[in-house]
Design a protein around this motif. Sequence first.
Motif, PDB file in Angstrom:
ATOM      1  N   ALA A 186       4.743  -5.634   0.729  1.00  0.00           N
ATOM      2  CA  ALA A 186       5.412  -5.038  -0.281  1.00  0.00           C
ATOM      3  C   ALA A 186       4.586  -3.760  -0.857  1.00  0.00           C
ATOM      4  CB  ALA A 186       6.032  -5.677  -1.208  1.00  0.00           C
ATOM      5  N   ALA A 187       3.185  -4.252  -1.289  1.00  0.00           N
ATOM      6  CA  ALA A 187       2.052  -3.476  -1.774  1.00  0.00           C
ATOM      7  C   ALA A 187       1.786  -2.293  -0.978  1.00  0.00           C
ATOM      8  CB  ALA A 187       1.099  -4.078  -2.426  1.00  0.00           C
ATOM      9  N   GLY A 188       1.812  -2.778   0.486  1.00  0.00           N
ATOM     10  CA  GLY A 188       1.455  -1.631   1.339  1.00  0.00           C
ATOM     11  C   GLY A 188       2.433  -0.883   1.541  1.00  0.00           C
ATOM     12  N   PHE A 189       3.729  -1.031   1.509  1.00  0.00           N
ATOM     13  CA  PHE A 189       4.724  -0.126   1.559  1.00  0.00           C
ATOM     14  C   PHE A 189       4.803   0.924   0.425  1.00  0.00           C
ATOM     15  CE2 PHE A 189       7.286  -2.986   4.475  1.00  0.00           C
ATOM     16  CZ  PHE A 189       7.459  -2.078   5.621  1.00  0.00           C
ATOM     17  N   ARG A 198       1.950  12.003  -3.197  1.00  0.00           N
ATOM     18  CA  ARG A 198       0.854  12.503  -4.300  1.00  0.00           C
ATOM     19  C   ARG A 198       1.285  12.137  -5.433  1.00  0.00           C
ATOM     20  NH1 ARG A 198      -0.497  18.529  -1.849  1.00  0.00           N
ATOM     21  NH2 ARG A 198      -1.531  17.954  -0.088  1.00  0.00           N
ATOM     22  N   ARG A 199       1.501  10.933  -5.873  1.00  0.00           N
ATOM     23  CA  ARG A 199       1.921  10.663  -7.309  1.00  0.00           C
ATOM     24  C   ARG A 199       0.702  10.196  -7.860  1.00  0.00           C
ATOM     25  NH1 ARG A 199       6.553  12.283  -7.010  1.00  0.00           N
ATOM     26  NH2 ARG A 199       8.277  11.036  -6.038  1.00  0.00           N
ATOM     27  N   PRO A 200       0.785  10.456  -9.489  1.00  0.00           N
ATOM     28  CA  PRO A 200      -0.394  10.406 -10.102  1.00  0.00           C
ATOM     29  C   PRO A 200      -1.382   9.408 -10.060  1.00  0.00           C
ATOM     30  CG  PRO A 200       1.230  11.170 -11.552  1.00  0.00           C
ATOM     31  CD  PRO A 200       1.771  10.842 -10.159  1.00  0.00           C
ATOM     32  N   LEU A 201      -2.505   9.526 -10.186  1.00  0.00           N
ATOM     33  CA  LEU A 201      -3.490   8.421  -9.911  1.00  0.00           C
ATOM     34  C   LEU A 201      -3.243   7.112 -10.706  1.00  0.00           C
ATOM     35  CD1 LEU A 201      -6.087   7.674  -8.085  1.00  0.00           C
ATOM     36  CD2 LEU A 201      -7.445   8.446 -10.389  1.00  0.00           C
ATOM     37  N   TRP A 202      -2.656   7.071 -11.646  1.00  0.00           N
ATOM     38  CA  TRP A 202      -2.335   5.823 -12.740  1.00  0.00           C
ATOM     39  C   TRP A 202      -1.243   5.263 -12.099  1.00  0.00           C
ATOM     40  CZ3 TRP A 202       2.552   4.788 -14.194  1.00  0.00           C
ATOM     41  CH2 TRP A 202       3.379   5.718 -14.026  1.00  0.00           C
ATOM     42  N   LEU A 207       0.435  -0.981  -7.772  1.00  0.00           N
ATOM     43  CA  LEU A 207       0.404  -1.765  -6.821  1.00  0.00           C
ATOM     44  C   LEU A 207       0.274  -3.281  -6.965  1.00  0.00           C
ATOM     45  CD1 LEU A 207      -1.953   0.678  -4.408  1.00  0.00           C
ATOM     46  CD2 LEU A 207       0.496   0.185  -4.265  1.00  0.00           C
ATOM     47  N   VAL A 208      -0.185  -3.629  -7.958  1.00  0.00           N
ATOM     48  CA  VAL A 208      -0.275  -5.015  -8.375  1.00  0.00           C
ATOM     49  C   VAL A 208       0.952  -5.952  -8.719  1.00  0.00           C
ATOM     50  CG1 VAL A 208      -0.479  -4.683 -10.782  1.00  0.00           C
ATOM     51  CG2 VAL A 208      -1.830  -6.533  -9.806  1.00  0.00           C
ATOM     52  N   VAL A 248      10.699  -5.184  -6.479  1.00  0.00           N
ATOM     53  CA  VAL A 248       9.757  -4.892  -7.389  1.00  0.00           C
ATOM     54  C   VAL A 248       9.140  -3.517  -6.963  1.00  0.00           C
ATOM     55  CG1 VAL A 248       7.611  -5.470  -8.562  1.00  0.00           C
ATOM     56  CG2 VAL A 248       9.576  -7.058  -8.334  1.00  0.00           C
ATOM     57  N   ALA A 249       8.765  -3.492  -5.649  1.00  0.00           N
ATOM     58  CA  ALA A 249       8.142  -2.235  -5.080  1.00  0.00           C
ATOM     59  C   ALA A 249       8.766  -0.915  -5.370  1.00  0.00           C
ATOM     60  CB  ALA A 249       7.574  -2.605  -3.517  1.00  0.00           C
ATOM     61  N   VAL A 250      10.361  -1.040  -5.054  1.00  0.00           N
ATOM     62  CA  VAL A 250      11.103  -0.219  -5.167  1.00  0.00           C
ATOM     63  C   VAL A 250      11.465   0.242  -6.647  1.00  0.00           C
ATOM     64  CG1 VAL A 250      13.617   0.450  -5.113  1.00  0.00           C
ATOM     65  CG2 VAL A 250      12.564  -0.880  -3.147  1.00  0.00           C
ATOM     66  N   VAL A 251      11.328  -0.809  -7.452  1.00  0.00           N
ATOM     67  CA  VAL A 251      11.522  -0.426  -9.139  1.00  0.00           C
ATOM     68  C   VAL A 251      10.289   0.477  -9.323  1.00  0.00           C
ATOM     69  CG1 VAL A 251      11.532  -1.111 -11.238  1.00  0.00           C
ATOM     70  CG2 VAL A 251      12.946  -2.108  -9.585  1.00  0.00           C
ATOM     71  N   ALA A 252       8.917   0.018  -8.759  1.00  0.00           N
ATOM     72  CA  ALA A 252       7.698   0.634  -9.022  1.00  0.00           C
ATOM     73  C   ALA A 252       7.650   2.067  -8.494  1.00  0.00           C
ATOM     74  CB  ALA A 252       6.588  -0.119  -8.389  1.00  0.00           C
ATOM     75  N   GLY A 253       8.410   2.338  -7.479  1.00  0.00           N
ATOM     76  CA  GLY A 253       8.426   3.792  -6.686  1.00  0.00           C
ATOM     77  C   GLY A 253       9.220   4.757  -7.738  1.00  0.00           C
ATOM     78  N   VAL A 254      10.324   4.199  -8.092  1.00  0.00           N
ATOM     79  CA  VAL A 254      11.096   5.007  -9.127  1.00  0.00           C
ATOM     80  C   VAL A 254      10.384   5.253 -10.336  1.00  0.00           C
ATOM     81  CG1 VAL A 254      13.333   4.659 -10.487  1.00  0.00           C
ATOM     82  CG2 VAL A 254      13.182   3.929  -7.991  1.00  0.00           C
ATOM     83  N   VAL A 255       9.697   4.122 -10.957  1.00  0.00           N
ATOM     84  CA  VAL A 255       9.019   4.424 -12.282  1.00  0.00           C
ATOM     85  C   VAL A 255       7.869   5.390 -12.060  1.00  0.00           C
ATOM     86  CG1 VAL A 255       7.296   3.323 -13.897  1.00  0.00           C
ATOM     87  CG2 VAL A 255       9.389   1.884 -13.165  1.00  0.00           C
ATOM     88  N   ALA A 256       7.262   5.439 -10.824  1.00  0.00           N
ATOM     89  CA  ALA A 256       6.105   6.385 -10.514  1.00  0.00           C
ATOM     90  C   ALA A 256       6.815   7.563 -10.584  1.00  0.00           C
ATOM     91  CB  ALA A 256       5.534   6.152  -9.120  1.00  0.00           C
TER      92      ALA A 256
END
Length: 279
Positions: A186-189, A198-202, A207-208, A248-256
């Motif tokens: 999931a972190a790889g995706f 090109r999302r911000p570095l933060w 990924l964690v 969780v990875a999907v939500v993280a992508g939306v947050v980013a």
Amino acid sequence: MSALDRVLLGAALAASPATHRAARREQWTADVRDARELDLSPTALAFGALTTALFHRRAPHRSSWGDSMTTLPTPVRAAPHTIRTIPVLIALAVLSFVVAAGVLALLQRYNGLPEARPVFDLVGVGMAVVPGLAVATSLLLASGVPRRRRGLGVIATLAVAAVWWAVTDGTLHVPGYGSLQVGLVAAGFLAAWLVTLRRPLWTLSLLVLPLVATVVVTPLANAVIAVGLSYSVMTLVWWAGQLVPFLVAVVAGVVASRFSTDAPVVVEPHGEALVDKSV
């Protein structure tokens, strides 16, 4: 306009209400044809037309693509045509995983039978191949990203999907990291998504989160399984837990995306249409 663009436009027009079809044919054809002049992806616009036709059939207004932009400067997010298309693809990926998990649970009574082996192989396709293709297509449709970068992102996504397929198929095992396999995939995706767009570095710190989700959910799933359920129910519970890191990875992508520090695009007023339809 490529052959794929023509097919997508044809499907979009076929799905459109008859009263809007003529106007949409004129607008969408011109927009897709001249998309590259506006630094947009023609295929992404064609997909946007298709999703508009499918999900807004009863809308009282027609598409405003190609109309004169005479309003005051208005902040809008980049690539508005992807707002509907990409979520549909991500939802398809999640739905494919859920359906495959349900089918796998039902197949437990036939586990070990040679005749059931092809069906078990199809489960891996639903859990890994379809989601991987959906995410890769989403990256391919992203606007504002160089084609080469999108291509590399697609390759990375398909590589992660291939690894996940091998894991679900039982042909690949990661010694010492068995409980973290799902979180790593999931972190790889998510990493392919963030780097390609090109999302911000933060945002790389996100990924964690899939790994944390795996560490938290796996013991809970094991505890439920230890109660003594049937094989079908145990399988369903286990794979439901495996789905959590991906969600969780999907939500993280939306947050980013939502909290990106990139400045919004501002639409400046124009005295005439951006796309000349008189030609």
